[in-house]
Design a protein around this motif. Structure first.
Motif, PDB file in Angstrom:
ATOM      1  N   UNK A   1     -30.832 -28.387  -1.503  1.00  0.00           N
ATOM      2  CA  UNK A   1     -30.652 -29.514  -0.590  1.00  0.00           C
ATOM      3  C   UNK A   1     -29.220 -30.050  -0.644  1.00  0.00           C
ATOM      4  N   UNK A   2     -28.696 -30.210  -1.859  1.00  0.00           N
ATOM      5  CA  UNK A   2     -27.314 -30.665  -2.005  1.00  0.00           C
ATOM      6  C   UNK A   2     -26.327 -29.627  -1.473  1.00  0.00           C
ATOM      7  N   UNK A   3     -26.651 -28.349  -1.634  1.00  0.00           N
ATOM      8  CA  UNK A   3     -25.789 -27.291  -1.111  1.00  0.00           C
ATOM      9  C   UNK A   3     -25.710 -27.325   0.407  1.00  0.00           C
ATOM     10  N   UNK A   4     -26.860 -27.489   1.050  1.00  0.00           N
ATOM     11  CA  UNK A   4     -26.886 -27.553   2.515  1.00  0.00           C
ATOM     12  C   UNK A   4     -26.205 -28.826   3.022  1.00  0.00           C
TER      13      UNK A   4
ATOM     14  N   UNK B   1     -15.681 -24.419 -10.247  1.00  0.00           N
ATOM     15  CA  UNK B   1     -16.670 -25.325 -10.837  1.00  0.00           C
ATOM     16  C   UNK B   1     -16.973 -26.507  -9.919  1.00  0.00           C
ATOM     17  N   UNK B   2     -16.063 -26.843  -9.009  1.00  0.00           N
ATOM     18  CA  UNK B   2     -16.327 -27.942  -8.070  1.00  0.00           C
ATOM     19  C   UNK B   2     -17.364 -27.557  -7.008  1.00  0.00           C
ATOM     20  N   UNK B   3     -17.727 -26.296  -6.934  1.00  0.00           N
ATOM     21  CA  UNK B   3     -18.743 -25.848  -5.982  1.00  0.00           C
ATOM     22  C   UNK B   3     -20.156 -25.935  -6.544  1.00  0.00           C
TER      23      UNK B   3
ATOM     24  N   UNK C   1     -17.785 -18.128  -1.977  1.00  0.00           N
ATOM     25  CA  UNK C   1     -19.116 -18.592  -1.604  1.00  0.00           C
ATOM     26  C   UNK C   1     -19.026 -20.052  -1.179  1.00  0.00           C
ATOM     27  N   UNK C   2     -20.127 -20.593  -0.710  1.00  0.00           N
ATOM     28  CA  UNK C   2     -20.174 -22.015  -0.342  1.00  0.00           C
ATOM     29  C   UNK C   2     -20.474 -22.884  -1.559  1.00  0.00           C
ATOM     30  N   UNK C   3     -21.561 -22.559  -2.270  1.00  0.00           N
ATOM     31  CA  UNK C   3     -21.969 -23.377  -3.415  1.00  0.00           C
ATOM     32  C   UNK C   3     -22.694 -22.530  -4.458  1.00  0.00           C
ATOM     33  N   UNK C   4     -22.712 -23.046  -5.667  1.00  0.00           N
ATOM     34  CA  UNK C   4     -23.492 -22.493  -6.770  1.00  0.00           C
ATOM     35  C   UNK C   4     -24.642 -23.465  -7.020  1.00  0.00           C
TER      36      UNK C   4
END
Length: 196
Positions: free
Chosen positions: A144-147, A136-138, A101-104
């Protein structure tokens, strides 16, 4: 006079308890994500080594009687090499989907994807069973932070088809007008690898 002291003490005690109960609890990013993720019905396994990731994936497949998965991520295929199962490159509604995935998203417990993971497919057209590998670094605080993270990581070549899974119970419908008519509820397992 004694009765007034008792009333005052009980009032003082109850107002102190109320203040304690009303205090906001600040959780770390990982604690916040796990709390929100589990409250939505998600299941996760915490892993500290790649061998543990492979072992947990094997147990997930065994638990659900799955003998094949869909996976097109070259790095994740290295994990599945040790397992005795059939790997599909083409997506299917009936075959579990193994992806990164990109982010959690910590404040909502959501998982953010882009065309890097799901191509041009809509989440609703993919399998209802997902196994997601993430680190965990994701973890990020909010969408907003994910984008912003996607924009920063892929400067000049920003991926398309950015979407998130927000429900981890298949029978739950999302009332959000942003996902109207496009259910993204998935039966989801998260293999969370500690990389920090």
């Amino acid at each position: 006079m004694n009765i007034f002291k008792k009333i005052y003490k009980s009032y003082k005690k109850s107002s102190t308890e109320r203040q304690i109960n009303e205090q906001e609890v600040n959780l770390s990013l990982d604690d916040s994500f796990v709390h929100n993720f589990i409250s939505k019905g998600g299941r996760f396994l915490y892993c500290t080594s790649i061998n543990e990731v492979a072992s947990n994936l094997k147990e997930i497949l065994k638990e659900n009687n799955w003998n094949e998965i869909t996976c097109s991520d070259f790095d994740l295929l290295k994990i599945t090499d040790k397992l005795d199962l059939n790997i599909q490159k083409k997506t299917s509604e009936n075959t579990p989907y193994f992806t990164s995935c990109e982010h959690l998203i910590a404040n909502k417990g959501d998982i953010l994807f882009s065309s890097n993971q799901i191509g041009s497919d809509k989440l609703s057209s993919l399998s209802k069973h997902f196994v997601v590998y993430a680190t965990t670094s994701q973890l990020v605080k909010n969408m907003g932070e994910g984008l912003t993270g996607i924009k920063t990581n892929f400067q000049g070549n920003i991926p398309t088809n950015i979407s998130s899974i927000t429900n981890y119970k298949i029978d739950v419908d999302d009332d959000s007008f942003l996902t109207y008519g496009n259910s993204n509820s998935k039966n989801l397992y998260l293999l969370l690898f500690e990389d920090l």
